[in-house]
Design an enzyme around this catalytic site. Structure first.
Site, PDB file in Angstrom:
ATOM      1  CB  SER A   1      -2.732  -3.785   8.029  1.00  0.00           C
ATOM      2  OG  SER A   1      -1.559  -4.164   7.365  1.00  0.00           O
TER       3      SER A   1
ATOM      4  CB  VAL B   1       4.856  -5.715   6.635  1.00  0.00           C
ATOM      5  CG1 VAL B   1       5.002  -4.845   5.382  1.00  0.00           C
ATOM      6  CG2 VAL B   1       5.301  -7.141   6.334  1.00  0.00           C
TER       7      VAL B   1
ATOM      8  CE  LYS C   1       1.337  -5.022   6.022  1.00  0.00           C
ATOM      9  NZ  LYS C   1       1.404  -3.979   4.953  1.00  0.00           N
TER      10      LYS C   1
ATOM     11  CE1 TYR D   1      -1.625  -5.333   3.896  1.00  0.00           C
ATOM     12  CE2 TYR D   1      -1.361  -4.961   1.538  1.00  0.00           C
ATOM     13  CZ  TYR D   1      -1.378  -4.480   2.831  1.00  0.00           C
ATOM     14  OH  TYR D   1      -1.128  -3.147   3.060  1.00  0.00           O
TER      15      TYR D   1
ATOM     16  CB  SER E   1      -0.921   0.006   1.223  1.00  0.00           C
ATOM     17  OG  SER E   1      -1.750  -1.132   1.242  1.00  0.00           O
ATOM     18  CG  ASN E   2       2.963   2.481   3.290  1.00  0.00           C
ATOM     19  OD1 ASN E   2       2.575   3.570   3.687  1.00  0.00           O
ATOM     20  ND2 ASN E   2       2.695   1.359   3.948  1.00  0.00           N
TER      21      ASN E   2
ATOM     22  N   GLY F   1       1.005  -5.750  10.755  1.00  0.00           N
ATOM     23  CA  GLY F   1       0.995  -4.843   9.620  1.00  0.00           C
ATOM     24  C   GLY F   1       1.251  -3.398   9.963  1.00  0.00           C
TER      25      GLY F   1
END
Length: 330
Positions: A201, A242, A199, A171, A80-81, A225
């Protein structure tokens, strides 16, 4: 019987074989039968752009040279980043290829390959593996989120994992997708020999602990996350993180990992508390533009985002600086 992943011990040629994962033997022996160990800290790296919003590969490589000095387990590319929704498929693959060429061989490259359709995800996963990814990070489809129940998501991830030449990491990022991977789907998918972890988040520590508990008979690994709950995630059985903040405070996140793994919880608590506000600033509060601004302050190339993401306002920039300086980082 526990399934054992063999990918890291196999040659790239062997990893590329088109075996159907559900039908593969769940038990392997010999020196090659070593799982992909995800434990450690990964920055989900940002994508630098030129003034014309082209991917700036030169500045990307300069960031990679600086990250090479930090004891990361590897890098997440096109998460996403990395602004992956705003990149073309060709750009997404080329960024992964650039990172793999620049990164030390012993560092993992986890590449985001999630797309809205299963077919597109399968195809991009194969391209990411060919570009040098050691594993793929696959976000759940979400545009038709009302129809993305456990049955649909299990089918989606199973087809991707069946055909993927490299291990798959699930994810779940409900802040962006509006959909959290259902617990029952995660537990079911953890049994797949080519799905090695998750992961998460969402930040729900109860959920993370329950996933660890319910998958303990599988060779399944959970990654936090976000840096804001990294210590808490370690406490309930996560193996790493992450973390967007690792793009800025990578050495400090690796230190927090070291403290948690060695059981030095009091020192870990003090460090974790100092990381909560800056982490919130570059994630849920101000997002990717704030992350890129903070990178500039700490000697990395962040730069502007690709449109339609907008730069921070003056007030937001002041708030971001306060969140870092009040905790002693600036």
């Amino acid at each position: 019987m526990l399934c054992v992943r063999v990918w890291r011990g196999l040659s790239p040629r062997c990893r590329g074989g088109h075996l159907t994962a559900w039908n593969r033997s769940r038990s392997h022996t010999g020196a090659a039968a070593a799982k992909l160990d995800l434990s450690g800290i990964y920055p989900p790296i940002a994508t630098p752009f030129t003034a014309k919003e082209d991917v700036d590969y030169h500045r990307l490589q300069e960031n990679l040279q600086k990250y090479a000095k930090i004891p990361f387990k590897g890098l997440v590319v096109q998460g996403s980043n990395g602004e992956y929704p705003y990149l073309t498929e060709e750009e997404r693959v080329e960024v992964v290829r650039t990172v793999r060429r620049s990164l030390q061989a012993d560092k993992l490259v986890m590449a985001g390959s999630g797309c809205e359709s299963t077919r597109a995800t399968v195809q991009l996963t194969e391209r990411m593996a060919a570009a040098g990814a050691d594993a793929v990070l696959v976000v759940n489809p979400c545009f038709y989120k009302g129809k993305m129940d456990s049955h649909a998501l299990i089918q989606h991830f199973t087809k991707v994992a069946d055909s993927s030449p490299v291990p798959v990491v699930l994810y779940s990022v409900p802040a962006n997708t509006g959909l959290e991977l259902p617990l029952d789907a995660v537990v079911h998918l953890s049994q797949h020999p080519n799905i090695v972890g998750l992961k998460d988040s969402g930040g729900d520590i109860t959920r993370i602990g329950l996933i660890v508990h319910k998958t303990k008979t599988q060779d399944f690994q959970v990654l936090a996350g976000s840096a804001g709950f990294l210590m808490a995630a370690y406490c309930v059985g996560a193996v790493g993180g992450v973390c967007a903040l690792a793009n800025v405070l990578g050495q400090e996140l690796c230190e927090l990992e070291r403290l948690c793994v060695s059981g030095r919880w009091e020192e870990a608590r003090v460090l974790q508390q100092r990381l909560i506000e800056p982490n919130a600033a570059v994630t849920r509060k101000l997002g990717v533009p704030a992350l890129k601004q903070a990178m500039e302050w700490f000697g990395f190339h962040g730069g502007a985002c690709r449109s339609p993401l907008q730069p921070l306002t003056e007030a937001e920039t002041k708030q971001l600086r306060r969140d870092f300086s009040s905790n002693g980082w600036l």
